[in-house]
Design a protein around this motif. Structure first.
Motif, short mmCIF file in Angstrom:
data_model
loop_
_atom_site.label_atom_id
_atom_site.label_comp_id
_atom_site.label_asym_id
_atom_site.label_seq_id
_atom_site.Cartn_x
_atom_site.Cartn_y
_atom_site.Cartn_z
N GLU A 185 0.82 -1.21 0.00
CA GLU A 185 0.00 0.00 0.00
C GLU A 185 0.86 1.26 0.00
OE1 GLU A 185 -3.17 0.31 -0.52
OE2 GLU A 185 -3.30 -1.86 -0.72
N VAL A 186 1.98 1.23 0.72
CA VAL A 186 2.89 2.38 0.72
C VAL A 186 3.43 2.61 -0.69
CG1 VAL A 186 5.13 3.24 1.51
CG2 VAL A 186 3.52 2.26 3.15
N ARG A 187 3.87 1.52 -1.32
CA ARG A 187 4.39 1.64 -2.69
C ARG A 187 3.31 2.17 -3.64
NH1 ARG A 187 9.18 -0.89 -3.92
NH2 ARG A 187 10.09 -2.21 -2.29
N ARG A 188 2.09 1.65 -3.48
CA ARG A 188 1.00 2.09 -4.35
C ARG A 188 0.71 3.57 -4.15
NH1 ARG A 188 -3.89 3.41 -4.04
NH2 ARG A 188 -3.97 3.02 -1.79
N ALA A 189 0.67 4.00 -2.88
CA ALA A 189 0.40 5.40 -2.59
C ALA A 189 1.51 6.31 -3.11
CB ALA A 189 0.22 5.60 -1.09
N LEU A 190 2.76 5.89 -2.92
CA LEU A 190 3.89 6.69 -3.40
C LEU A 190 3.89 6.78 -4.92
CD1 LEU A 190 6.77 5.49 -1.05
CD2 LEU A 190 5.52 7.64 -0.95
N ARG A 191 3.55 5.66 -5.57
CA ARG A 191 3.50 5.65 -7.03
C ARG A 191 2.40 6.58 -7.54
NH1 ARG A 191 4.20 0.67 -7.45
NH2 ARG A 191 2.03 0.02 -7.34
N ALA A 192 1.24 6.53 -6.87
CA ALA A 192 0.13 7.39 -7.27
C ALA A 192 0.49 8.87 -7.08
CB ALA A 192 -1.13 7.05 -6.48
N ARG A 193 1.16 9.16 -5.95
CA ARG A 193 1.58 10.55 -5.69
C ARG A 193 2.59 11.02 -6.73
NH1 ARG A 193 1.96 14.31 -1.44
NH2 ARG A 193 2.78 16.18 -2.41
N ALA A 194 3.54 10.14 -7.06
CA ALA A 194 4.56 10.52 -8.05
C ALA A 194 3.91 10.77 -9.41
CB ALA A 194 5.61 9.42 -8.15
N GLU A 195 2.93 9.94 -9.77
CA GLU A 195 2.24 10.12 -11.05
C GLU A 195 1.46 11.43 -11.05
OE1 GLU A 195 -0.07 6.60 -11.35
OE2 GLU A 195 1.61 5.34 -11.99
#
Length: 286
Positions: free
Chosen positions: A156-166
Motif C-alpha cells: 500500500e505504501v508503494r501504491r500510494a507513493l507511485r500514485a503521488r509521483a504520477e
C-alpha cells in the motif's frame, strides 16, 4: 492466481529470507525453508532460503503446484502437514530425492499471501518422530500472517507513493505547458509594464515546476514530500533508528524503510544523512 508486480515479488523474497530463521527458532523445529513464487509464473515456487539444513539438496528446488507438500499447499491455499513424510499418501512424492538428504520425518507447509494471491510457501520440518500439533501449526501460521500484514502495508505504501509521483508528474507537466503558453503570449506583448508583470508570473511558474536548488544543483521541491515523510525525516535528523521511528509513528520498520527510500529518491540524496542535509538546506526541516 493473478500476477504480482516485480516490486512485490522482490519484497516478499527479502521478507521470507528474514522469516525463515525466525520460524525455526520460534517454533523450535530442526529445519525451516521457504520460497517465493517464480517470476512470471502462477504455478511454481523456488526454494531459496533455508535454516538448519544439512546440505543444499533443497536449495533452488522448483516446486510445481500440486506436487509435493508445498505444491499441495500452493493449490489448496492452506497449511498442509505430513506427519510421516515418506509414507504420506495424501501428497505427491516428486521431490523425495531432494528431501531424503535432509532426513526429514515430519513437515508442515504454509502458503504466504498478498491480498488474495499466494506469493510463496514456508516450510517447517522435524528430523525426529515429532507430531506437528495444533499449537505448533498455529504458531507458525501466526508468524506467516504477520509477514503477510507487513507485505500488505509495504504494498500500500508503494501504491500510494507511485500514485503521488504520477500525480506530481501530471501537475508538473500541466504547469510546464502553461508556462510555455505564457512565454508565447509574452513574446506578443509590447507594453513594458504588462510584459514585466507577465515575466514575473512566468518566473513564479518556473519556480514551481523546476523547484529550488541545493548547493550542488540538485532540485528539491518541498511539495513532493508528504507530511508522513517529513515526520520520518525529522526523527532521522534526531538520530532515531528505523525501529525507534516505527515505534514513535506506529508504523512497521518495513514501512519506515519504504518512506526513507521515497524521501532519498525525491530529494536526490545518496543516503539518509545526505537527505537530512538537503532537507535542512532547503528549510524542509529544522
Amino acid at each position: 492466481m493473478p500476477a504480482i508486480s516485480d516490486d512485490s515479488a522482490s519484497e516478499a523474497d527479502r521478507m521470507l529470507a528474514a522469516l525463515v530463521p525466525r520460524l525455526r527458532g520460534t517454533c523450535a523445529v530442526d529445519l525451516a525453508f521457504a520460497g517465493p513464487r517464480d517470476s512470471g509464473s502462477t504455478e511454481s515456487i523456488t526454494i531459496r532460503h533455508l535454516a538448519g539444513h544439512l546440505g543444499h539438496s533443497l536449495r533452488h528446488l522448483r516446486v510445481q503446484a500440486g506436487q509435493g507438500l508445498g505444491g499441495k499447499s500452493l493449490v489448496l491455499g492452506r497449511p498442509v502437514v505430513a506427519h510421516d513424510y515418506f509414507n504420506a499418501r495424501h501428497i505427491e512424492h516428486s521431490y523425495d530425492h531432494a528431501v531424503a538428504p535432509e532426513r526429514i520425518h515430519a513437515a508442515l507447509a504454509v502458503p504466504v499471501r498478498l491480498h488474495d494471491t499466494i506469493i510463496g510457501v514456508c516450510y517447517l520440518a522435524h528430523r525426529r518422530n515429532v507430531t506437528f500439533g495444533d499449537r505448533l501449526v498455529a504458531s507458525a501460521t501466526a508468524l506467516v500472517r504477520r509477514l503477510e500484514r507487513d507485505l500488505a502495508v509495504e504494498y500500500e505504501v508503494r501504491r500510494a507513493l507511485r500514485a503521488r509521483a504520477e500525480a506530481d508528474a501530471r501537475d508538473a507537466r500541466l504547469l510546464g505547458e502553461l508556462r510555455e503558453e505564457l512565454e508565447a503570449v509574452i513574446a506578443l506583448v509590447t507594453e513594458p509594464q504588462a510584459r514585466s508583470r507577465l515575466r514575473a508570473l512566468s518566473a513564479g511558474l518556473r519556480e514551481i515546476t523546476d523547484g529550488g536548488a541545493d548547493p550542488a544543483g540538485s532540485p528539491v521541491r518541498q511539495e513532493t514530500l508528504s507530511a508522513r515523510e517529513l515526520d520520518v525525516l525529522r526523527l532521522v535528523a534526531k538520530g532515531a533508528s528505523n525501529n525507534d521511528i516505527a515505534t514513535a509513528l506506529v508504523l512497521t520498520p518495513n514501512t519506515v524503510k519504504a518512506y526513507l527510500r521515497s524521501v532519498t529518491r525525491k530529494l536526490g540524496a545518496t543516503n539518509r544523512t545526505h537527505a537530512v542535509a538537503l532537507a535542512r538546506g532547503n528549510r524542509l526541516i529544522e
